[in-house]
Write a protein that holds these residues in place. Structure first.
Motif, PDB file in Angstrom:
ATOM      1  N   ALA A 480       0.827  -1.205   0.000  1.00  0.00           N
ATOM      2  CA  ALA A 480       0.000   0.000   0.000  1.00  0.00           C
ATOM      3  C   ALA A 480       0.865   1.261   0.000  1.00  0.00           C
ATOM      4  CB  ALA A 480      -0.927  -0.002   1.220  1.00  0.00           C
ATOM      5  N   LEU A 481       1.985   1.227   0.707  1.00  0.00           N
ATOM      6  CA  LEU A 481       2.895   2.383   0.723  1.00  0.00           C
ATOM      7  C   LEU A 481       3.526   2.582  -0.655  1.00  0.00           C
ATOM      8  CD1 LEU A 481       4.527   4.606   2.089  1.00  0.00           C
ATOM      9  CD2 LEU A 481       6.111   2.855   2.938  1.00  0.00           C
ATOM     10  N   THR A 482       3.957   1.499  -1.268  1.00  0.00           N
ATOM     11  CA  THR A 482       4.531   1.593  -2.612  1.00  0.00           C
ATOM     12  C   THR A 482       3.531   2.173  -3.595  1.00  0.00           C
ATOM     13  OG1 THR A 482       5.875  -0.366  -2.127  1.00  0.00           O
ATOM     14  CG2 THR A 482       5.677   0.272  -4.431  1.00  0.00           C
ATOM     15  N   SER A 483       2.285   1.680  -3.549  1.00  0.00           N
ATOM     16  CA  SER A 483       1.255   2.148  -4.477  1.00  0.00           C
ATOM     17  C   SER A 483       0.911   3.616  -4.248  1.00  0.00           C
ATOM     18  CB  SER A 483      -0.006   1.288  -4.332  1.00  0.00           C
ATOM     19  OG  SER A 483       0.253  -0.056  -4.658  1.00  0.00           O
ATOM     20  N   ASN A 484       0.818   4.020  -2.987  1.00  0.00           N
ATOM     21  CA  ASN A 484       0.445   5.400  -2.685  1.00  0.00           C
ATOM     22  C   ASN A 484       1.511   6.381  -3.172  1.00  0.00           C
ATOM     23  OD1 ASN A 484      -1.297   7.368  -1.589  1.00  0.00           O
ATOM     24  ND2 ASN A 484      -0.165   7.399   0.335  1.00  0.00           N
ATOM     25  N   VAL A 485       2.775   6.062  -2.938  1.00  0.00           N
ATOM     26  CA  VAL A 485       3.851   6.950  -3.380  1.00  0.00           C
ATOM     27  C   VAL A 485       3.928   6.986  -4.895  1.00  0.00           C
ATOM     28  CG1 VAL A 485       6.348   7.258  -3.385  1.00  0.00           C
ATOM     29  CG2 VAL A 485       5.182   6.671  -1.256  1.00  0.00           C
ATOM     30  N   ARG A 486       3.765   5.830  -5.545  1.00  0.00           N
ATOM     31  CA  ARG A 486       3.873   5.778  -7.001  1.00  0.00           C
ATOM     32  C   ARG A 486       2.742   6.533  -7.681  1.00  0.00           C
ATOM     33  NH1 ARG A 486       2.767   0.498  -8.266  1.00  0.00           N
ATOM     34  NH2 ARG A 486       4.888  -0.150  -7.689  1.00  0.00           N
ATOM     35  N   HIS A 487       1.508   6.333  -7.191  1.00  0.00           N
ATOM     36  CA  HIS A 487       0.357   6.907  -7.894  1.00  0.00           C
ATOM     37  C   HIS A 487       0.000   8.323  -7.426  1.00  0.00           C
ATOM     38  CE1 HIS A 487      -0.405   3.166  -9.958  1.00  0.00           C
ATOM     39  NE2 HIS A 487      -0.448   2.504  -8.819  1.00  0.00           N
ATOM     40  N   ASN A 488       0.100   8.575  -6.127  1.00  0.00           N
ATOM     41  CA  ASN A 488      -0.311   9.882  -5.599  1.00  0.00           C
ATOM     42  C   ASN A 488       0.854  10.836  -5.352  1.00  0.00           C
ATOM     43  OD1 ASN A 488      -3.048   9.036  -5.508  1.00  0.00           O
ATOM     44  ND2 ASN A 488      -2.714   8.065  -3.513  1.00  0.00           N
ATOM     45  N   ARG A 489       2.070  10.297  -5.345  1.00  0.00           N
ATOM     46  CA  ARG A 489       3.280  11.106  -5.182  1.00  0.00           C
ATOM     47  C   ARG A 489       3.248  11.932  -3.902  1.00  0.00           C
ATOM     48  NH1 ARG A 489       7.211   9.092  -7.133  1.00  0.00           N
ATOM     49  NH2 ARG A 489       8.297  11.115  -6.999  1.00  0.00           N
ATOM     50  N   VAL A 490       2.781  11.318  -2.800  1.00  0.00           N
ATOM     51  CA  VAL A 490       2.746  12.018  -1.518  1.00  0.00           C
ATOM     52  C   VAL A 490       3.317  11.113  -0.428  1.00  0.00           C
ATOM     53  CG1 VAL A 490       0.746  13.448  -2.112  1.00  0.00           C
ATOM     54  CG2 VAL A 490       0.401  11.245  -0.978  1.00  0.00           C
ATOM     55  N   LEU A 491       3.861  11.759   0.587  1.00  0.00           N
ATOM     56  CA  LEU A 491       4.344  11.065   1.777  1.00  0.00           C
ATOM     57  C   LEU A 491       3.969  11.942   2.970  1.00  0.00           C
ATOM     58  CD1 LEU A 491       5.963   8.461   2.438  1.00  0.00           C
ATOM     59  CD2 LEU A 491       7.998   9.902   2.627  1.00  0.00           C
ATOM     60  N   HIS A 492       3.215  11.378   3.895  1.00  0.00           N
ATOM     61  CA  HIS A 492       2.731  12.175   5.023  1.00  0.00           C
ATOM     62  C   HIS A 492       3.877  12.595   5.938  1.00  0.00           C
ATOM     63  CE1 HIS A 492      -1.111  10.710   3.623  1.00  0.00           C
ATOM     64  NE2 HIS A 492      -1.736  11.488   4.491  1.00  0.00           N
ATOM     65  N   ALA A 493       3.622  13.687   6.665  1.00  0.00           N
ATOM     66  CA  ALA A 493       4.652  14.223   7.559  1.00  0.00           C
ATOM     67  C   ALA A 493       5.097  13.174   8.578  1.00  0.00           C
ATOM     68  CB  ALA A 493       4.112  15.465   8.275  1.00  0.00           C
ATOM     69  N   THR A 494       4.142  12.407   9.084  1.00  0.00           N
ATOM     70  CA  THR A 494       4.464  11.265   9.946  1.00  0.00           C
ATOM     71  C   THR A 494       3.963  10.008   9.263  1.00  0.00           C
ATOM     72  OG1 THR A 494       4.236  12.602  11.958  1.00  0.00           O
ATOM     73  CG2 THR A 494       4.167  10.210  12.220  1.00  0.00           C
ATOM     74  N   THR A 495       4.865   9.125   8.924  1.00  0.00           N
ATOM     75  CA  THR A 495       4.527   7.873   8.245  1.00  0.00           C
ATOM     76  C   THR A 495       4.913   6.708   9.151  1.00  0.00           C
ATOM     77  OG1 THR A 495       4.850   8.849   6.059  1.00  0.00           O
ATOM     78  CG2 THR A 495       4.930   6.434   6.218  1.00  0.00           C
ATOM     79  N   ILE A 496       3.913   5.895   9.502  1.00  0.00           N
ATOM     80  CA  ILE A 496       4.147   4.754  10.395  1.00  0.00           C
ATOM     81  C   ILE A 496       3.842   3.462   9.647  1.00  0.00           C
ATOM     82  CG2 ILE A 496       3.476   3.628  12.559  1.00  0.00           C
ATOM     83  CD1 ILE A 496       2.661   6.360  13.625  1.00  0.00           C
ATOM     84  N   ARG A 517      11.062   1.447  15.666  1.00  0.00           N
ATOM     85  CA  ARG A 517      12.304   1.813  14.962  1.00  0.00           C
ATOM     86  C   ARG A 517      12.122   3.172  14.296  1.00  0.00           C
ATOM     87  NH1 ARG A 517      13.334  -2.209  10.548  1.00  0.00           N
ATOM     88  NH2 ARG A 517      15.202  -0.933  10.282  1.00  0.00           N
ATOM     89  N   ASP A 518      13.034   4.094  14.572  1.00  0.00           N
ATOM     90  CA  ASP A 518      13.006   5.416  13.951  1.00  0.00           C
ATOM     91  C   ASP A 518      13.791   5.344  12.645  1.00  0.00           C
ATOM     92  OD1 ASP A 518      13.106   8.053  13.200  1.00  0.00           O
ATOM     93  OD2 ASP A 518      13.676   8.808  15.193  1.00  0.00           O
ATOM     94  N   LEU A 519      13.104   5.540  11.510  1.00  0.00           N
ATOM     95  CA  LEU A 519      13.734   5.446  10.191  1.00  0.00           C
ATOM     96  C   LEU A 519      14.186   6.802   9.666  1.00  0.00           C
ATOM     97  CD1 LEU A 519      11.162   2.957   8.619  1.00  0.00           C
ATOM     98  CD2 LEU A 519      13.342   2.413   9.709  1.00  0.00           C
ATOM     99  N   GLY A 520      13.933   7.860  10.432  1.00  0.00           N
ATOM    100  CA  GLY A 520      14.335   9.194  10.014  1.00  0.00           C
ATOM    101  C   GLY A 520      13.303   9.862   9.130  1.00  0.00           C
ATOM    102  N   ALA A 521      13.394  11.172   8.998  1.00  0.00           N
ATOM    103  CA  ALA A 521      12.510  11.974   8.137  1.00  0.00           C
ATOM    104  C   ALA A 521      11.040  11.793   8.504  1.00  0.00           C
ATOM    105  CB  ALA A 521      12.740  11.633   6.663  1.00  0.00           C
ATOM    106  N   GLY A 522      10.746  11.596   9.799  1.00  0.00           N
ATOM    107  CA  GLY A 522       9.356  11.460  10.233  1.00  0.00           C
ATOM    108  C   GLY A 522       8.745  10.110   9.949  1.00  0.00           C
ATOM    109  N   CYS A 523       9.587   9.133   9.583  1.00  0.00           N
ATOM    110  CA  CYS A 523       9.089   7.790   9.275  1.00  0.00           C
ATOM    111  C   CYS A 523       9.488   6.812  10.392  1.00  0.00           C
ATOM    112  CB  CYS A 523       9.636   7.306   7.943  1.00  0.00           C
ATOM    113  SG  CYS A 523       9.174   8.374   6.547  1.00  0.00           S
ATOM    114  N   PHE A 524       8.558   5.928  10.737  1.00  0.00           N
ATOM    115  CA  PHE A 524       8.796   4.971  11.826  1.00  0.00           C
ATOM    116  C   PHE A 524       8.275   3.599  11.412  1.00  0.00           C
ATOM    117  CE2 PHE A 524       8.158   9.160  13.630  1.00  0.00           C
ATOM    118  CZ  PHE A 524       9.217   9.303  14.520  1.00  0.00           C
ATOM    119  N   GLU A 525       8.898   2.568  11.968  1.00  0.00           N
ATOM    120  CA  GLU A 525       8.366   1.210  11.845  1.00  0.00           C
ATOM    121  C   GLU A 525       8.002   0.720  13.238  1.00  0.00           C
ATOM    122  OE1 GLU A 525       9.276  -3.003   9.633  1.00  0.00           O
ATOM    123  OE2 GLU A 525      10.961  -2.042  10.660  1.00  0.00           O
ATOM    124  N   VAL A 526       6.761   0.230  13.371  1.00  0.00           N
ATOM    125  CA  VAL A 526       6.275  -0.305  14.644  1.00  0.00           C
ATOM    126  C   VAL A 526       5.981  -1.788  14.439  1.00  0.00           C
ATOM    127  CG1 VAL A 526       4.475  -0.220  16.398  1.00  0.00           C
ATOM    128  CG2 VAL A 526       5.282   1.897  15.345  1.00  0.00           C
TER     129      VAL A 526
END
Length: 615
Positions: A480-496, A517-526
């Motif tokens: 879903a993350l791959t599809s959203n970035v490819r088609h909508n070209r957006v990344l939320h300020a906080t991405t989990i 896990r803090d991945l940087g640039a407002g991105c996290f893995e839980v």
């Protein structure tokens, strides 16, 4: 204990209504040596299989408080995983087939037990004959409608009734035993041995009916999670076991000393003035008998979903104070349709008992086989001890199954057919899920994907708010993350990115449940772990993260959940599964419950992205 009487022991507690009757019918006569030998076989089958195997042995193998064939399979699998060994495919498939046969048992039990009780009306008056099937159908409809009230409510309602049933069963048995105490000699196993030696073929035939006295033994184990091992054991030892054994002895005394009683020994054992109360209490008790396997089927379904053996179905928690008490509408509906089919097709308990034994025997045999793995890999018993206990039990279970094989054309085909169909479905889902997860694990690592996206010549726009992407494989990029970035070209300020993992244990420790896990640039893995009786609730988990993701705080109004809407296409397994299994997996995936409901999300907070599944 009272709740356990109402939910757990209904099935085995009402087997005296038809077990001895069916044995006499199989034998064809009421000779004293045959009736005494048959009674001795029933008594010692209950002692060895129910008391020895299930109460003292199998119930020790609870998976952190949970029981049943699915929980046992997970426990056996964890033994191999803890040792870093590959789980044998045959062991897993045996567990799936045992679960499938338990569903077959869950379909037959309500039909045969309720019909057997309603047939008592024909002893009151022959005028009731035409109404037996309609009355049974009405009772079963009411029972299945009642399921949505929950196990706790059902148990409290049925417990006192079941206690009265067992007291009544023992009272009638004592009444007949006092009249003819010579029947107590059948306590000696020598009567069973004498029958086997004198009439081996007849004894083998009778063994096919003896298994009817053991129906419901699997429910003792399956319902551990509802009431606990101690309550079930105490209820069995103090109330259930004495009552049913006394009841069998009372019926045998009636058969031997009252001409014509063999056709319905349970009803003939009661004094003539108590016939109508006997029919009424039998009706109530057999309704409860149906409850034992229905609640067990709900519990097993919930466990199977979390372990990846079944697609997601709607599971409703019916108790706020106790975990594991659930209601599954889809299972309730399927069981209802199957039960009504059996009642309207077979139309008598005599015909249905032919379909009963094979399902019970196969489930018990598979449970014993799974216990071999548990005793060896979990309890670390030496092979000599494992063999000394398991070989005799497997031999007994195999004999019980073999004694019922000849009944397949007479009705035993139904649970076998249901079991095979469910086994194919469960095995296909499990295999498809394995292949899909293996493919997902080969996806681009999450850290690499985010670095490539953020460092690209035309990085996606950063929009305010929080986006949550549930997945299943830690460290990999959700589709879903791959599809959203490819088609909508957006990344939320906080991405989990939320990786959800189901463990082989029923529950996990709260201190180790979540890893961030803090991945940087407002991105996290839980990474979140949950047991197979727990339901992952994303909003609740995110709220518990306050303070662990920097200054971020969970705000439902500014959080969007992006979920994949998977679609399995023909040829998606690239030859690793036959085309028909690909189609079956696709249909099961399409009709499974939504991920939003599974994760406890409101529909207005969810965006679904279509994703083609590659196995």
């Amino acid at each position: 204990m009272l709740g356990a009487l109402g939910v757990v022991f209904g099935d085995i507690g009402t087997s005296p209504i038809y077990a001895l009757r069916q044995g006499v019918s199989e034998a064809g006569n009421v000779d004293v040596s045959i009736v005494m030998g048959m009674l001795s076989m029933i008594v010692w089958a209950v002692v060895i299989v129910v008391m020895g195997k299930y109460v003292c042995y199998v119930m020790r193998a609870d998976n952190e408080g949970e029981g049943g064939i699915v929980a046992l399979t997970a426990l056996a699998r964890s033994g191999y995983e803890q040792q870093g060994r590959r789980v044998p495919h045959l062991l897993l498939m045996a567990g799936l087939f045992g679960a499938a046969m338990f569903y077959g048992d869950s379909m037959i039990t309500p039909a045969v037990s309720v019909l057997s009780a309603v047939e008592g009306l024909s002893q009151v008056s022959a005028k009731f004959e035409p109404f037996i099937v309609p009355i049974a159908a009405v009772i079963l409809i009411a029972l299945f409608l009642f399921q949505s009230r929950g196990t706790a409510v059902v148990g409290k309602s049925f417990g006192p009734v079941m206690l009265v049933w067992f007291v009544y069963l023992a009272a009638v048995g004592i009444y007949r035993i006092v009249e003819h105490p010579d029947v107590l000699h059948a306590l000696s196993p020598m009567y069973a041995c004498s029958l086997v030696i004198a009439h081996p073929a007849l004894a083998f035939t009778i063994l096919g009916a003896v298994i009817l006295a053991l129906t419901g033994a699997e429910a003792l184990y399956a319902d551990i999670g509802h009431f606990g091992r101690r309550a079930i054991r105490l209820a069995w030892l103090i109330v259930v076991f004495p009552a049913i054994i006394i009841g069998y002895f009372g019926q045998a005394a009636t058969i031997l000393h009252q001409p014509g009683a063999a056709k319905q020994p349970f009803f003939f054992a009661a004094p003539s003035w108590a016939l109508i109360p006997t029919v009424l209490i039998a009706l109530l008790a057999t309704v409860i008998a149906s409850q034992a396997v229905i609640s067990g089927a709900f519990s097993m379904t919930s466990q199977a979903i979390e372990l990846g053996f079944l697609p997601r179905l709607r599971v409703i928690e019916t108790s706020k104070s106790q975990r594991g008490q659930v209601y599954v509408p889809a299972v309730n509906a399927v069981l209802f349709i199957a039960v009504m089919f059996l009642v309207l097709t077979f139309r008598s308990s005599d015909r249905l008992t032919s379909a009963y034994g094979i399902a019970v025997g196969l489930t018990m045999l598979i449970t014993t086989v799974q216990m071999v793995s548990v005793t060896r890999n979990i309890w670390r018993w030496p092979w000599a001890a494992v063999a000394a206990l398991s070989v005799p039990l497997i031999g007994i279970d195999a004999l019980l199954v073999a004694a019922n094989v000849h009944k397949i054309p007479q009705g035993g085909w139904f649970p076998v057919a249901i079991g095979v169909l469910l086994f194919i479905s469960m095995a296909t889902w499990h295999r498809g899920l394995e292949l899909a997860q293996a493919h997902a694990a080969r996806a681009q690592p999450l850290s690499d994907f985010l670095r490539d996206v953020c460092d690209s010549v035309e990085p996606p726009a950063r929009v305010p708010g929080t986006a949550v992407y549930p997945g299943s494989t830690p460290g990999t990029t959700p589709s879903a993350l791959t599809s959203n970035v490819r088609h909508n070209r957006v990344l939320h300020a906080t991405t989990i990115v939320f990786a959800n993992r189901s463990e082989s244990a029923p529950r996990v420790d709260e201190h180790t449940r979540i890893e961030v896990r803090d991945l940087g640039a407002g991105c996290f893995e839980v990474i979140s772990r949950h047991g197979f009786v727990e339901r992952p609730n994303l909003p609740r988990l995110l709220a518990s993260l306050d303070g662990q993701l920097g200054d971020w705080r969970f705000d439902p109004k500014h959080t969007t959940f992006f979920l994949p809407r998977d679609e399995a296409m023909p040829g998606c397994s690239h030859g690793q599964m036959p085309r028909w299994r690909e189609r079956l997996f696709g249909e099961m995936s399409f009709h499974s419950a939504s991920s939003a409901e599974y994760f406890g999300l409101r529909s207005e907070d969810v965006v679904e992205l279509g994703v083609q599944v590659v196995l």
